[in-house]
Design an enzyme around this catalytic site. Structure first.
Site, PDB file in Angstrom:
ATOM      1  N   LYS A 200       0.864  -1.226  -0.110  1.00  0.00           N
ATOM      2  CA  LYS A 200       0.057  -0.108  -0.007  1.00  0.00           C
ATOM      3  C   LYS A 200       0.852   1.308   0.052  1.00  0.00           C
ATOM      4  O   LYS A 200       0.623   2.329  -0.617  1.00  0.00           O
ATOM      5  CB  LYS A 200      -0.957  -0.107   1.314  1.00  0.00           C
ATOM      6  CG  LYS A 200      -0.340   0.331   2.533  1.00  0.00           C
ATOM      7  CD  LYS A 200      -1.496   0.121   3.687  1.00  0.00           C
ATOM      8  CE  LYS A 200      -0.637   0.377   5.066  1.00  0.00           C
ATOM      9  NZ  LYS A 200       0.027   1.732   5.078  1.00  0.00           N
ATOM     10  N   THR A 201       2.012   1.242   0.733  1.00  0.00           N
ATOM     11  CA  THR A 201       2.780   2.570   0.600  1.00  0.00           C
ATOM     12  C   THR A 201       3.248   2.656  -0.609  1.00  0.00           C
ATOM     13  O   THR A 201       3.645   3.904  -1.056  1.00  0.00           O
ATOM     14  CB  THR A 201       3.954   2.298   1.874  1.00  0.00           C
ATOM     15  OG1 THR A 201       3.323   1.810   2.989  1.00  0.00           O
ATOM     16  CG2 THR A 201       4.883   3.572   1.610  1.00  0.00           C
TER      17      THR A 201
ATOM     18  N   ASP B 110      -3.660   7.325   4.162  1.00  0.00           N
ATOM     19  CA  ASP B 110      -3.299   5.977   4.575  1.00  0.00           C
ATOM     20  C   ASP B 110      -3.880   5.595   5.626  1.00  0.00           C
ATOM     21  O   ASP B 110      -4.282   6.394   6.636  1.00  0.00           O
ATOM     22  CB  ASP B 110      -1.582   6.113   4.890  1.00  0.00           C
ATOM     23  CG  ASP B 110      -1.076   5.012   5.035  1.00  0.00           C
ATOM     24  OD1 ASP B 110      -1.400   3.812   4.424  1.00  0.00           O
ATOM     25  OD2 ASP B 110       0.118   5.041   5.590  1.00  0.00           O
ATOM     26  N   GLU B 111      -3.797   4.102   5.868  1.00  0.00           N
ATOM     27  CA  GLU B 111      -4.608   3.658   6.954  1.00  0.00           C
ATOM     28  C   GLU B 111      -5.927   4.021   7.258  1.00  0.00           C
ATOM     29  O   GLU B 111      -6.188   4.596   8.344  1.00  0.00           O
ATOM     30  CB  GLU B 111      -3.489   3.807   8.140  1.00  0.00           C
ATOM     31  CG  GLU B 111      -2.276   3.195   8.122  1.00  0.00           C
ATOM     32  CD  GLU B 111      -2.010   1.878   8.099  1.00  0.00           C
ATOM     33  OE1 GLU B 111      -3.185   1.040   8.312  1.00  0.00           O
ATOM     34  OE2 GLU B 111      -0.815   1.208   8.331  1.00  0.00           O
TER      35      GLU B 111
ATOM     36  N   GLN C 242      -7.795  -5.004   9.219  1.00  0.00           N
ATOM     37  CA  GLN C 242      -6.612  -4.236  10.000  1.00  0.00           C
ATOM     38  C   GLN C 242      -7.067  -3.171  10.780  1.00  0.00           C
ATOM     39  O   GLN C 242      -6.143  -2.586  11.494  1.00  0.00           O
ATOM     40  CB  GLN C 242      -5.412  -4.087   9.287  1.00  0.00           C
ATOM     41  CG  GLN C 242      -4.832  -5.290   8.456  1.00  0.00           C
ATOM     42  CD  GLN C 242      -3.622  -4.858   7.919  1.00  0.00           C
ATOM     43  OE1 GLN C 242      -2.525  -4.698   8.350  1.00  0.00           O
ATOM     44  NE2 GLN C 242      -3.647  -4.834   6.541  1.00  0.00           N
TER      45      GLN C 242
ATOM     46  N   ARG D  85       2.144 -10.356  10.325  1.00  0.00           N
ATOM     47  CA  ARG D  85       3.359  -9.949  10.434  1.00  0.00           C
ATOM     48  C   ARG D  85       4.465 -10.608  10.116  1.00  0.00           C
ATOM     49  O   ARG D  85       5.705 -10.407   9.817  1.00  0.00           O
ATOM     50  CB  ARG D  85       3.637  -9.380  11.908  1.00  0.00           C
ATOM     51  CG  ARG D  85       2.914  -8.399  12.394  1.00  0.00           C
ATOM     52  CD  ARG D  85       2.534  -7.051  11.645  1.00  0.00           C
ATOM     53  NE  ARG D  85       1.334  -7.183  10.609  1.00  0.00           N
ATOM     54  CZ  ARG D  85       0.975  -6.480   9.639  1.00  0.00           C
ATOM     55  NH1 ARG D  85       1.882  -5.523   9.553  1.00  0.00           N
ATOM     56  NH2 ARG D  85      -0.164  -6.653   9.026  1.00  0.00           N
TER      57      ARG D  85
END
Length: 703
Positions: free
Chosen positions: A36-37, A221-222, A251, A587
């Site tokens: 995503k980044t 973002d997020e 998330q 993770r």
């Protein structure tokens, strides 16, 4: 090859579509590890290079300074320009930037102070003292005020909704006074930065138009972590087609901070004509890890389905190990870390141990330290560095060594005894003049009646406590710590989480020599950052966002821990617990261990535990089930250890919580035991002492 082709060359088809899309609102559903980044940074670069937007016209927000710094660095590399002065940053930093320019429109001076959490707590404590409200409530009050602000509920709005009775009445008074004090000091807290930015634009249409002309595009973002105030800000700043939100509803794990997952679920409704693009190719984990995590999260009813896949191959099966006790669990984790490390496959920095609540760290830290495995506690402080732990151990150290001035300074007014600054100054002066310890000086001053009567009584009580807990009278460090906590009344002024940490400390000291335990604790406090360049990471699941590790252990997979017992009392809370586990599992890059124990010390006593209900959803072919809880022989299983059943939770009162009795007033719960109608509770009432009560007859009221 054109600049645009070079820019898009390292993107997969879905990432490329997300970067190129303009002309309507865009929601990018970015699964864990799907890049995503990369999408956000490349979209920023595409808008500036191909669409000729100024870097200063793209309002880009994320949630952490670390994420925004990383984003700035990657964008600068892509566009070949310094973007430090551009609008890239956290919600709070962006709103601060706006308010520094425009806040005079709201009657503030633009030189306002920003109060951090400690400043907030100190101010609230001062107000509680002034209103003669129980001061130990300050953290809960700060949290409630933050929650009200994140929902854009002003003091006046809260007053109008309040019933005028009980806690809400007191909270309303404190909230009003708190805001008045902030305004008088020309100060804002973190929540105010968002709230006042929203108010600024709602009340000043001309200013909103000004910023519409400045911000040609908005990148978020997020997005799943936005609260109502942040979402409202974005809605105000976004015009019809110029917003791209990137996030993952699976998330969303910060509901306790006000995050509202419905913001991402309702995006198309709130932004008509929106395009939705899913990023499902994972670049982090093996397929077995993704399949197990995907099966867990699929149990949530309200979500946007995604099927994560990877080109990294199937990988090792996920391991689930069911052990006897938390010490066995910690030893098993340490053993696996050491084995993989000694094989030369991984460094210590490649391992992470994740858990639901902070007190789980104690047993893990102890074993890692004994095995000489370097570790660091992330997203918080080490168990032995927590204030409540250091306070209690300081009493032990002063009793062992009355010349320990550092420990005395720490605890002479902890818990608060009202020993004033003038008295302390006199003690320090006399000790320096006579070259004696502070404790010895206090005793000398008391014999000579060298202080005022009120101070003398308080100092006498302090000296008596230290005299009453001399080490020689105790068989173990646990006995001494238990007596210290009782004599100083420490549990009466700390919250439930801190109380649980104290119980965990006492449990760890069972059967240990007092001097040995004191030395061990002292060594921990002097080894703050041991080998942080190559150390195992310990952290709560809430602290893991944005991180990845080759090997991950998720500890405490038991009903009552994950999902947490408070969530089990409210079915609406279970989806967030499931998302929390999903975040922890994703993770892991190469190896994922899930562990749990049949017995665990919780709230002062050892309890029988059941495996987490979430384990039922794991596809058996993706996981290797290992049983160590009954015998020392390891048994490999093809299915879960036993039918996983929901844990019966419902001890009505947790140790450390406050209750009110119709006759004896307010007290603090020491213990709760029994089942159903037979539950009993032990309560310490300051004016009458400890009482044991049957709950069905006690008529207690939670505070």
């Amino acid at each position: 090859m054109s600049k645009e082709e070079i820019l898009l060359n390292d993107l997969n088809p879905q990432q490329r579509d997300a970067v190129l899309h303009t002309g309507s609102p865009l929601l990018v559903l970015a699964g864990a590890g799907s890049g995503k980044t990369r999408v956000i940074t490349h979209k920023f670069a595409y808008l500036t290079k191909s669409k000729k937007f100024s870097p200063h016209s793209i309002f880009t927000v994320t949630f952490t300074n670390r994420a925004s710094d990383e984003m700035k660095g990657r964008i600068a590399n892509l566009i070949g320009k310094d973007v430090d002065s551009s609008w890239i940053g956290t919600f709070h930093s962006q709103c601060n930037k706006i308010l520094r320019r425009e806040i005079k429109a709201l009657g503030y001076d633009n030189s306002f102070l920003i109060y951090d959490e400690d400043d907030q707590c100190n101010l609230v404590r001062h107000i509680l003292r002034e209103f003669k409200i129980y001061e130990a409530m300050y953290k809960g009050v700060v949290s409630r005020i933050s929650s009200l602000k994140s929902s854009l509920t002003s003091p006046s709005k809260f007053l109008s909704k309040s019933t005028g009775f009980g806690f809400d009445e007191k909270l309303a008074k404190v909230y009003v006074r708190y805001q008045d004090e902030l305004k008088r000091c020309n100060a804002l807290d973190f929540d105010d930065l968002i709230v006042l930015a929203v108010k600024l634009f709602e009340e000043n249409p001309g200013l909103l138009e000004k910023y519409h002309s400045i911000f040609k595009y908005i990148l978020v973002d997020e997005f799943q972590d936005t609260n109502y105030a942040q979402y409202r800000l974005l809605k105000l700043l976004a015009e019809e087609n110029n917003i791209c939100a990137v996030g993952d509803d699976d998330q969303s794990i910060y509901k306790f901070r006000g995050a509202d997952v419905t913001n991402i679920l309702n995006f198309e409704k709130d932004f008509p004509g929106a395009m939705v693009i899913k990023l499902e190719q994972n670049y982090r984990s093996t397929q077995n890890i993704l399949d197990v995590a995907g099966a867990i999260i699929a149990g949530n009813p309200l979500r946007r389905p995604k099927r994560l896949w990877t080109e990294r191959g199937v990988g090792e099966k996920v391991y689930h190990c069911w052990l006897g006790t938390e010490e066995e669990e910690s030893r098993h984790i340490a053993k696996m870390i050491k084995e993989l490390y000694l094989k030369g496959e991984y460094n210590y920095r490649d391992f992470a141990v994740l858990y639901r609540v902070n007190f789980q760290a104690r047993a893990i830290e102890d074993i890692l330290r004994n095995e000489l495995i370097p570790y660091r506690v992330m997203g918080g402080i080490s168990f032995y560095h927590r204030k409540e732990i250091k306070d209690v151990i300081a009493y032990m150290r002063l009793a062992i060594n009355p010349d320990d001035n550092v420990s005395l300074r720490r605890i002479i007014n902890c818990p608060p005894r009202g020993i004033g600054a003038a008295t302390l100054s006199k003690i320090e002066h006399e000790a320096k003049k006579k070259s004696t310890s502070l404790f010895s000086t206090i005793r000398t001053i008391l014999k000579a009646n060298g202080v005022a009567l009120s101070a003398r009584e308080k100092l006498n009580r302090f000296v008596k406590i230290i005299g009453d807990v001399m080490p020689a009278k105790y068989k173990s460090a646990a006995d001494m710590l238990r007596d210290i906590v009782d004599k100083i009344g420490y549990m009466d002024f700390i919250d439930e989480e801190r109380a649980q940490n104290i119980y965990e400390l006492i449990a760890s000291a069972e059967g240990r020599d007092i001097n040995e335990f004191s030395d061990r604790a002292a060594l921990v406090t002097t080894m703050d950052d041991i080998n942080t360049e190559n150390a195992v990471s310990l952290m709560t699941l809430h602290s893991t966002k944005g991180l990845e590790f080759p090997v991950v252990f998720v500890a405490g997979l038991e009903d009552g821990l994950l999902p947490y017992f408070k969530a089990l009392q409210n079915e609406d809370e279970i989806p967030e617990e499931r998302r929390l586990l999903y975040v922890g599992m994703t993770r892991a890059k190469d190896i994922l261990w899930l562990t749990g124990t049949r017995k665990r010390r919780l709230y002062t006593k050892v309890q029988e535990q059941e495996p987490s209900r979430f384990l039922n959803d794991i596809p058996p072919q993706c996981c290797q089930w290992i049983e160590k809880a009954i015998s020392s022989q390891v048994v490999a299983l093809t299915r879960p250890v036993k039918k996983i059943m929901s844990l019966e939770i419902p001890l009505s009162y947790a140790a450390g919580c406050r209750v009110k009795h119709p006759k004896w007033g307010v007290g603090v719960v020491r213990d709760c035991y029994g089942k159903g109608n037979e539950q009993k509770v032990t309560v310490n009432f300051p004016n009458v002492g400890i009482k044991r009560l049957a709950l069905r007859f006690a008529n207690l009221e939670k505070i």
